[in-house]
Scaffold this motif. Structure first.
Motif, PDB file in Angstrom:
ATOM      1  N   LEU A  22      -4.313   0.187 -31.548  1.00  0.00           N
ATOM      2  CA  LEU A  22      -3.936  -1.141 -32.026  1.00  0.00           C
ATOM      3  C   LEU A  22      -2.717  -1.702 -31.299  1.00  0.00           C
ATOM      4  N   THR A  23      -2.097  -0.912 -30.463  1.00  0.00           N
ATOM      5  CA  THR A  23      -0.878  -1.335 -29.778  1.00  0.00           C
ATOM      6  C   THR A  23      -1.221  -1.908 -28.411  1.00  0.00           C
ATOM      7  N   ARG A  24      -0.705  -3.084 -28.142  1.00  0.00           N
ATOM      8  CA  ARG A  24      -0.915  -3.706 -26.843  1.00  0.00           C
ATOM      9  C   ARG A  24      -0.068  -2.987 -25.797  1.00  0.00           C
ATOM     10  N   ASP A  25      -0.704  -2.442 -24.765  1.00  0.00           N
ATOM     11  CA  ASP A  25       0.007  -1.717 -23.716  1.00  0.00           C
ATOM     12  C   ASP A  25       0.740  -2.724 -22.835  1.00  0.00           C
ATOM     13  N   PRO A  26       2.069  -2.709 -22.803  1.00  0.00           N
ATOM     14  CA  PRO A  26       2.810  -3.737 -22.060  1.00  0.00           C
ATOM     15  C   PRO A  26       2.944  -3.466 -20.564  1.00  0.00           C
ATOM     16  N   ARG A  27       2.429  -2.354 -20.078  1.00  0.00           N
ATOM     17  CA  ARG A  27       2.625  -2.011 -18.668  1.00  0.00           C
ATOM     18  C   ARG A  27       1.829  -2.959 -17.769  1.00  0.00           C
ATOM     19  N   MET A  28       2.517  -3.502 -16.773  1.00  0.00           N
ATOM     20  CA  MET A  28       1.900  -4.434 -15.822  1.00  0.00           C
ATOM     21  C   MET A  28       2.308  -4.017 -14.410  1.00  0.00           C
ATOM     22  N   VAL A  29       1.579  -4.530 -13.442  1.00  0.00           N
ATOM     23  CA  VAL A  29       1.926  -4.266 -12.046  1.00  0.00           C
ATOM     24  C   VAL A  29       3.229  -4.982 -11.730  1.00  0.00           C
ATOM     25  N   GLU A  30       4.160  -4.247 -11.115  1.00  0.00           N
ATOM     26  CA  GLU A  30       5.441  -4.845 -10.764  1.00  0.00           C
ATOM     27  C   GLU A  30       5.267  -5.780  -9.565  1.00  0.00           C
ATOM     28  N   ARG A  31       5.924  -6.923  -9.599  1.00  0.00           N
ATOM     29  CA  ARG A  31       5.748  -7.934  -8.556  1.00  0.00           C
ATOM     30  C   ARG A  31       6.317  -7.457  -7.227  1.00  0.00           C
ATOM     31  N   LYS A  32       5.762  -8.015  -6.156  1.00  0.00           N
ATOM     32  CA  LYS A  32       6.257  -7.709  -4.830  1.00  0.00           C
ATOM     33  C   LYS A  32       7.610  -8.384  -4.616  1.00  0.00           C
ATOM     34  N   LYS A  33       8.498  -7.685  -3.905  1.00  0.00           N
ATOM     35  CA  LYS A  33       9.837  -8.211  -3.659  1.00  0.00           C
ATOM     36  C   LYS A  33       9.930  -8.722  -2.212  1.00  0.00           C
ATOM     37  N   PRO A  34      10.683  -9.773  -1.992  1.00  0.00           N
ATOM     38  CA  PRO A  34      10.884 -10.241  -0.609  1.00  0.00           C
ATOM     39  C   PRO A  34      11.657  -9.213   0.206  1.00  0.00           C
ATOM     40  N   GLY A  35      11.224  -9.036   1.459  1.00  0.00           N
ATOM     41  CA  GLY A  35      11.857  -8.048   2.311  1.00  0.00           C
ATOM     42  C   GLY A  35      11.318  -6.654   2.136  1.00  0.00           C
ATOM     43  N   ARG A  36      10.309  -6.474   1.295  1.00  0.00           N
ATOM     44  CA  ARG A  36       9.694  -5.164   1.096  1.00  0.00           C
ATOM     45  C   ARG A  36       8.181  -5.289   1.229  1.00  0.00           C
ATOM     46  N   LYS A  37       7.556  -4.172   1.547  1.00  0.00           N
ATOM     47  CA  LYS A  37       6.122  -4.185   1.746  1.00  0.00           C
ATOM     48  C   LYS A  37       5.372  -4.359   0.438  1.00  0.00           C
ATOM     49  N   LYS A  38       5.871  -3.690  -0.636  1.00  0.00           N
ATOM     50  CA  LYS A  38       5.286  -3.846  -1.977  1.00  0.00           C
ATOM     51  C   LYS A  38       6.448  -4.037  -2.953  1.00  0.00           C
ATOM     52  N   ALA A  39       6.247  -3.615  -4.201  1.00  0.00           N
ATOM     53  CA  ALA A  39       7.296  -3.798  -5.201  1.00  0.00           C
ATOM     54  C   ALA A  39       8.563  -3.040  -4.825  1.00  0.00           C
ATOM     55  N   ARG A  40       8.398  -1.835  -4.316  1.00  0.00           N
ATOM     56  CA  ARG A  40       9.563  -1.019  -3.973  1.00  0.00           C
ATOM     57  C   ARG A  40       9.456  -0.367  -2.595  1.00  0.00           C
ATOM     58  N   LYS A  41       8.268  -0.309  -2.052  1.00  0.00           N
ATOM     59  CA  LYS A  41       8.101   0.334  -0.750  1.00  0.00           C
ATOM     60  C   LYS A  41       8.716  -0.535   0.348  1.00  0.00           C
ATOM     61  N   ALA A  42       9.483   0.095   1.215  1.00  0.00           N
ATOM     62  CA  ALA A  42      10.130  -0.633   2.310  1.00  0.00           C
ATOM     63  C   ALA A  42       9.275  -0.546   3.565  1.00  0.00           C
ATOM     64  N   PHE A  43       9.509  -1.502   4.447  1.00  0.00           N
ATOM     65  CA  PHE A  43       8.828  -1.465   5.733  1.00  0.00           C
ATOM     66  C   PHE A  43       9.328  -0.272   6.544  1.00  0.00           C
ATOM     67  N   GLN A  44       8.500   0.146   7.505  1.00  0.00           N
ATOM     68  CA  GLN A  44       8.912   1.237   8.371  1.00  0.00           C
ATOM     69  C   GLN A  44      10.123   0.807   9.190  1.00  0.00           C
ATOM     70  N   TRP A  45      11.129   1.678   9.208  1.00  0.00           N
ATOM     71  CA  TRP A  45      12.384   1.343   9.875  1.00  0.00           C
ATOM     72  C   TRP A  45      12.509   2.131  11.169  1.00  0.00           C
ATOM     73  N   VAL A  46      12.790   1.419  12.249  1.00  0.00           N
ATOM     74  CA  VAL A  46      12.953   2.049  13.551  1.00  0.00           C
ATOM     75  C   VAL A  46      14.411   1.916  13.957  1.00  0.00           C
ATOM     76  N   LYS A  47      15.008   3.013  14.329  1.00  0.00           N
ATOM     77  CA  LYS A  47      16.432   2.975  14.634  1.00  0.00           C
ATOM     78  C   LYS A  47      16.707   2.222  15.937  1.00  0.00           C
ATOM     79  N   ARG A  48      15.892   2.413  16.994  1.00  0.00           N
ATOM     80  CA  ARG A  48      16.108   1.755  18.298  1.00  0.00           C
ATOM     81  C   ARG A  48      14.832   1.080  18.761  1.00  0.00           C
TER      82      ARG A  48
END
Length: 279
Positions: free
Chosen positions: A253-279
């Motif tokens: 009877l309980t509504r499950d409040p879990r939802m997909v977290e929104r994508k953030k600007p500057g990141r590939k997904k909600a929390r995953k960062a783009f691959q970083w290359v040092k040089r």
């Protein structure tokens, strides 16, 4: 003249016959001393023979420094009650302790044991009264709940999960289940997701006793199946309020409040960062 070999043999025999040297504290660096040899105990087993361990308050102060003992003596305790219990006859010491106690915390700041017991009893009485009132309120709410059905004997409810929304209607029947104008086994092919949709009927032991029609929109098949489960459970408790405790315990009877977290600007997904290359 005794041969040297015989002397060595006698020394080894005495060494083996002597009791082993045992260190009382393995972490201690003090040299090992041989155990004390005591006389044989008397024949009467009820008589204690030997040295008794140190007793009294001195054994607690044995390993403390002088500064620690002085700090403990200056603690603001109710020494008058302790003196009365211990039977100390040193009047000057009693007077000094009472004066220091009165100067530090004042007289009558510590509650008596009876006051503490009375306060604990009052708190337990308040907790018991709150529990009784809560149970009484639950019984009243249970009596207020009535069946909600239309003129055709149907009950309907809305279920949600993630971004899916399902409108479910149930009525007494033979167990026919349609989802978006298709049979349940044709619309939801995965057997586990199909079990989610039917689990409220299985829990209340009403499988095959109700016909259900569901209209679901949004989300994927997994979210839609769980939205149907939520809607079926709410419709069942509206049709028969006695189903509510079992459905509530199972969490249907309980509504499950879990939802997909929104994508953030500057990141590939909600929390995953783009691959970083040092040089």
């Amino acid at each position: 003249c005794v041969p040297a070999r015989s002397l060595a043999r006698d020394r080894s025999r005495r060494r083996r016959s002597s009791p082993p040297l045992v260190r009382a504290n393995p972490n201690s660096r003090r040299p090992i001393s041989p155990p004390r040899r005591s006389a044989d105990p008397p024949a009467d087993p009820t008589v204690w023979y030997g040295e008794l361990p140190p007793a009294g308050a001195k054994r607690h102060l044995k390993g403390m420094t002088a500064e620690t003992i002085e700090e403990m003596e200056n603690l603001p305790l109710d020494w008058s009650e302790l003196d009365r219990l211990s039977g100390d006859d040193d009047d000057d010491e009693k007077k000094r302790r009472r004066e220091r106690h009165a100067r530090d915390v004042g007289a009558g700041d510590f509650p008596t044991l009876k006051e503490l017991q009375d306060a604990e009893t009052e708190e337990s009485k308040r907790r018991m009264l709150r529990r009784i009132l809560e149970m009484k309120k639950q019984k009243e709410d249970k009596l207020k709940r009535v069946s909600v059905r239309d003129e055709e004997g149907r009950s309907g409810a809305t279920g949600r999960r993630k971004t899916a929304t399902a409108r479910v209607t149930i009525k007494p029947g033979t167990g026919v289940f349609f989802v978006n104008h298709k049979p349940l086994d044709e619309y939801i092919l995965d057997i586990n997701e199909r079990g989610w949709a039917l689990s409220p009927f299985v829990l209340t032991k009403t499988i095959g006793l109700f016909d259900a029609v569901a209209s679901v929109r949004g989300g994927g098949l997994s979210g839609q199946a769980q939205a149907i489960r939520h809607g079926v459970a709410r419709a069942l408790q509206l049709y028969e309020p006695s189903f509510r405790p079992a459905l509530k315990r199972a969490g249907y009877l309980t509504r499950d409040p879990r939802m997909v977290e929104r994508k953030k600007p500057g990141r590939k997904k909600a929390r995953k960062a783009f691959q970083w290359v040092k040089r």
